[in-house]
Enzyme design. Sequence first.
Site, PDB file in Angstrom:
ATOM      1  N   TYR A  46      28.627  47.619  41.922  1.00 46.48           N
ATOM      2  CA  TYR A  46      28.263  46.204  41.865  1.00 46.48           C
ATOM      3  C   TYR A  46      28.407  45.582  43.250  1.00 46.48           C
ATOM      4  O   TYR A  46      27.505  44.889  43.743  1.00 46.48           O
ATOM      5  CB  TYR A  46      29.134  45.452  40.849  1.00 46.48           C
ATOM      6  CG  TYR A  46      28.779  43.980  40.770  1.00 46.48           C
ATOM      7  CD1 TYR A  46      27.653  43.558  40.061  1.00 46.48           C
ATOM      8  CD2 TYR A  46      29.537  43.019  41.443  1.00 46.48           C
ATOM      9  CE1 TYR A  46      27.298  42.215  40.019  1.00 46.48           C
ATOM     10  CE2 TYR A  46      29.191  41.673  41.407  1.00 46.48           C
ATOM     11  CZ  TYR A  46      28.071  41.274  40.693  1.00 46.48           C
ATOM     12  OH  TYR A  46      27.716  39.955  40.665  1.00 46.48           O
ATOM     13  N   LYS A 123      45.857  42.127  44.791  1.00 47.93           N
ATOM     14  CA  LYS A 123      44.742  41.490  44.069  1.00 47.93           C
ATOM     15  C   LYS A 123      44.762  42.090  42.669  1.00 47.93           C
ATOM     16  O   LYS A 123      44.407  43.240  42.460  1.00 47.93           O
ATOM     17  CB  LYS A 123      43.415  41.775  44.767  1.00 47.93           C
ATOM     18  CG  LYS A 123      42.253  41.058  44.098  1.00 47.93           C
ATOM     19  CD  LYS A 123      41.000  41.162  44.962  1.00 47.93           C
ATOM     20  CE  LYS A 123      39.867  40.307  44.443  1.00 47.93           C
ATOM     21  NZ  LYS A 123      39.487  40.539  43.066  1.00 47.93           N
ATOM     22  N   GLU A 178      46.341  35.255  37.280  1.00 46.97           N
ATOM     23  CA  GLU A 178      45.549  36.314  36.660  1.00 46.97           C
ATOM     24  C   GLU A 178      46.231  36.791  35.379  1.00 46.97           C
ATOM     25  O   GLU A 178      47.445  36.978  35.355  1.00 46.97           O
ATOM     26  CB  GLU A 178      45.462  37.472  37.668  1.00 46.97           C
ATOM     27  CG  GLU A 178      44.313  38.387  37.486  1.00 46.97           C
ATOM     28  CD  GLU A 178      43.013  37.886  38.109  1.00 46.97           C
ATOM     29  OE1 GLU A 178      42.932  36.714  38.541  1.00 46.97           O
ATOM     30  OE2 GLU A 178      42.056  38.683  38.135  1.00 46.97           O
ATOM     31  N   CYS A 411      39.729  79.680  16.836  1.00 45.00           N
ATOM     32  CA  CYS A 411      40.396  79.585  18.132  1.00 45.00           C
ATOM     33  C   CYS A 411      39.496  80.165  19.220  1.00 45.00           C
ATOM     34  O   CYS A 411      39.068  81.315  19.128  1.00 45.00           O
ATOM     35  CB  CYS A 411      41.718  80.337  18.101  1.00 45.00           C
ATOM     36  SG  CYS A 411      42.436  80.502  19.740  1.00 45.00           S
TER      37      CYS A 411
HETATM   38  S1  IVH Z   1      43.468  33.627  45.223  1.00 48.76           S
HETATM   39  C1  IVH Z   1      41.350  29.821  45.981  1.00 48.76           C
HETATM   40  N1  IVH Z   1      45.091  35.637  44.788  1.00 48.76           N
HETATM   41  O1  IVH Z   1      40.421  37.645  42.394  1.00 48.76           O
HETATM   42  C2  IVH Z   1      42.017  31.138  45.803  1.00 48.76           C
HETATM   43  N2  IVH Z   1      43.061  35.584  43.615  1.00 48.76           N
HETATM   44  O2  IVH Z   1      37.744  38.140  43.391  1.00 48.76           O
HETATM   45  C3  IVH Z   1      41.253  32.066  44.955  1.00 48.76           C
HETATM   46  N3  IVH Z   1      42.752  37.459  42.079  1.00 48.76           N
HETATM   47  O3  IVH Z   1      39.045  34.656  41.265  1.00 48.76           O
HETATM   48  C4  IVH Z   1      42.011  33.115  44.331  1.00 48.76           C
HETATM   49  N4  IVH Z   1      44.669  38.425  42.475  1.00 48.76           N
HETATM   50  O4  IVH Z   1      40.699  35.955  39.739  1.00 48.76           O
HETATM   51  C5  IVH Z   1      43.912  35.075  44.493  1.00 48.76           C
HETATM   52  N5  IVH Z   1      46.647  37.342  44.492  1.00 48.76           N
HETATM   53  C6  IVH Z   1      45.476  36.776  44.183  1.00 48.76           C
HETATM   54  C7  IVH Z   1      44.596  37.336  43.246  1.00 48.76           C
HETATM   55  C8  IVH Z   1      43.387  36.708  42.997  1.00 48.76           C
HETATM   56  C9  IVH Z   1      43.554  38.488  41.772  1.00 48.76           C
HETATM   57  C10 IVH Z   1      41.414  37.260  41.485  1.00 48.76           C
HETATM   58  C11 IVH Z   1      41.103  35.864  41.069  1.00 48.76           C
HETATM   59  C12 IVH Z   1      39.906  35.495  41.899  1.00 48.76           C
HETATM   60  C13 IVH Z   1      39.304  36.844  42.148  1.00 48.76           C
HETATM   61  C14 IVH Z   1      38.341  36.888  43.293  1.00 48.76           C
END
Ligand code: IVH
Length: 688
Positions: A46, A123, A178, A411
């Site tokens: 993607y 993340k 999250e 078997c």
């Molecule tokens: S910050 C304005 N921190 O990743 C700040 N996002 O691909 C925006 N996500 O929409 C998000 N871990 O769903 C932030 N430590 C983290 C994160 C995180 C996962 C997700 C979140 C965001 C997406 C973007």
Amino acid sequence: MKDAATMASPAALASPDAYADAVSTAVRAAAAYYADGATPLGDDEYDALVRAIEAYEREHPQEVLPDSPTGKVAGGAVVGDVPHSVPMLSLDNVFSAEELASWVEGLERRLGRPVAGWCVEPKLDGLAIAARYRAGRLTQVLTRGDGLAGEDITPAADAVLGLPARLGEPLDIELRGEVLLTQEQFDHANAVRTEHGATPFAHPRSGAAGTLRAKDRAYRVELTFFAYGAIGLPDLGHGELLERLAALGANTAASTAAHPQRCATIEEVGQRVDEIAALRAALPFGIDGVVVKADSAADQEQAGSGSRAPRWAVARKLQAQHKVTRLLGVEWNVGRTGIIAPRAVLEPVVIDGVTVTYATLHNPADIERRGLMIGDQVFVYRAGDVIPRVEAPLVDQRTGAEQPIAFPETCPRCGDAIDTTEQRWRCVRGRACQAVASIIYAAGRDQLDVEGLGGTRAVQLVEAGLVADLADLFTLTKEQLLTLERMGDTSADNLLAAIETARTQPLNRVFCALGIRGTGRTMSRRIAAHFGSMAAIRAADAEALAGVDGIGGEKAAVIVTELAGVATLLDRLAALGVGTAVTTPTAPVASADGAEGEAVAGAVAGPLTGESVVVTGAMTGPLAELSRNAVNELIERAGGKASSSVSKRTTLLVAGEKAGSKRAKAEELGIRILTPEEFATLVADHLA
Ligand code: IVH
């Protein structure tokens, strides 16, 4: 860490049609992803597709389609109906250390000064939510939706661990973070779902998405929340904010090994990114990247945000651990204890830098539960050193050509019945299954060649408790044999005589009879010739074994391990005088002073010394009765080297009737060709 070069690279879009196709594929994939987390595209694919679309749009700005996913939160896929207080943004991605460095440069250029400090955190691979609190009480929970408005999923909040119903202080704030299923929660969810006749989730993210939206389920599935932001708290640095959220009672990644870390320099940032990436496989939940954020409120405010993502944060993406590939077949392997385990054969797919061709399918019930079919597109998961596993088929991708998976009826190793009363199927013989199979193999024509010892007799001997391994064969007495059904006086004598002959089989055959992985007939002959005695083979370490033509380091290590596993058997065989024949090794022999001696190339002198011989076609005349293996042994006894394919190094081809391409190739290369009869005359002295 792997970088952009090893990730799915975007193929350039060459025409407006290709661009339009790519847009519609991406839109469909994004819609499926945000609906229930399942998508016909893996995350890497993607991302690569969107990058290709972006590249095309940069070149052809006038052709940008209105439904293009670029520049939109969630690829423009979903819309909810509850407006967000502040837009829920996404993150820009970088795919390598270099891209991260240039992103930092860009940010500092925009600020006109160095960033004061950084915060580096995992993340989390789940779904973003906004949780609204009034006077410290949780009042409403929303999905991200399109970033401007989301869906109300308040009823699901109950089952979300780490999302407190009450904060430690009576604040009016909104937590952002999250929601995901940890691996343990995912496994539990699938067990419960299966019990209730529901199909298992394809992977943790689709499980989290499905669970948050589910209404009126008869069972409870718990999820986990990690806060990474908040609206309504006074300006704090990001690290301080996370500490404050934890103090209020929200779960944050600080509770994990991949905890957020403040970093002063970009070098420290790089280090923490690598550390978190390396921790990935061991974490009890999924991450799909590492987020790098400017820590100070002042830097964040000055950098600001675009319509899709903040300018002060970026995601360094890691390669996806889930990939979609095709299930080509299922193999059934019998383990040491008789367990019959299915294994998926996959269209090779690279996951996290490793090519995956096989994956576990735990047991037949598991295959049925997942409703897998041969030819299915399946989700495959691989992390760190774990064995890849097939998680689920993509049912809506079926073409109708898929075939049911055939379960074995007997078997696959010994042919006896299967005990299917437990989830894990097992050969009714249990451990003895291996004994029967290994005795049949050892007694085979190309190994010890024990005439009269086929499948039925092997089963009888094992079942009567007379034989548990190869060595026991050589201790059998006539009285013992006569206790067996359908074993008369003559048969017993014949079998004992055949076993007696087998006792003096040459080393290569005894070695082959052990059934060591990776050592068939040819390799056994080479090993026997190389070392000359069983004692020397047993004394060889991996390095010494790797000196044998055709054995690489990996195989050598396997052989050493397997030999150690049969040490007792080898001791007993030696005591019984089996495999004790000694020949002059062709390997360099270490002399007393430790210096390596000369290799005695082609140690055996004979009519074929120096010849590299290939045999093809049907053998006739004196050779008619010999198996191909026996002919190859004859070649080696006569001083030559037997090989299976014709090459420039081949010096002689023995071509019988119906010799095909090997003969043609030998003629082309001008190699000497003999009929089986001519060859038999040449080696007459060595014909046994
Ligand atoms: S910050 C304005 N921190 O990743 C700040 N996002 O691909 C925006 N996500 O929409 C998000 N871990 O769903 C932030 N430590 C983290 C994160 C995180 C996962 C997700 C979140 C965001 C997406 C973007």
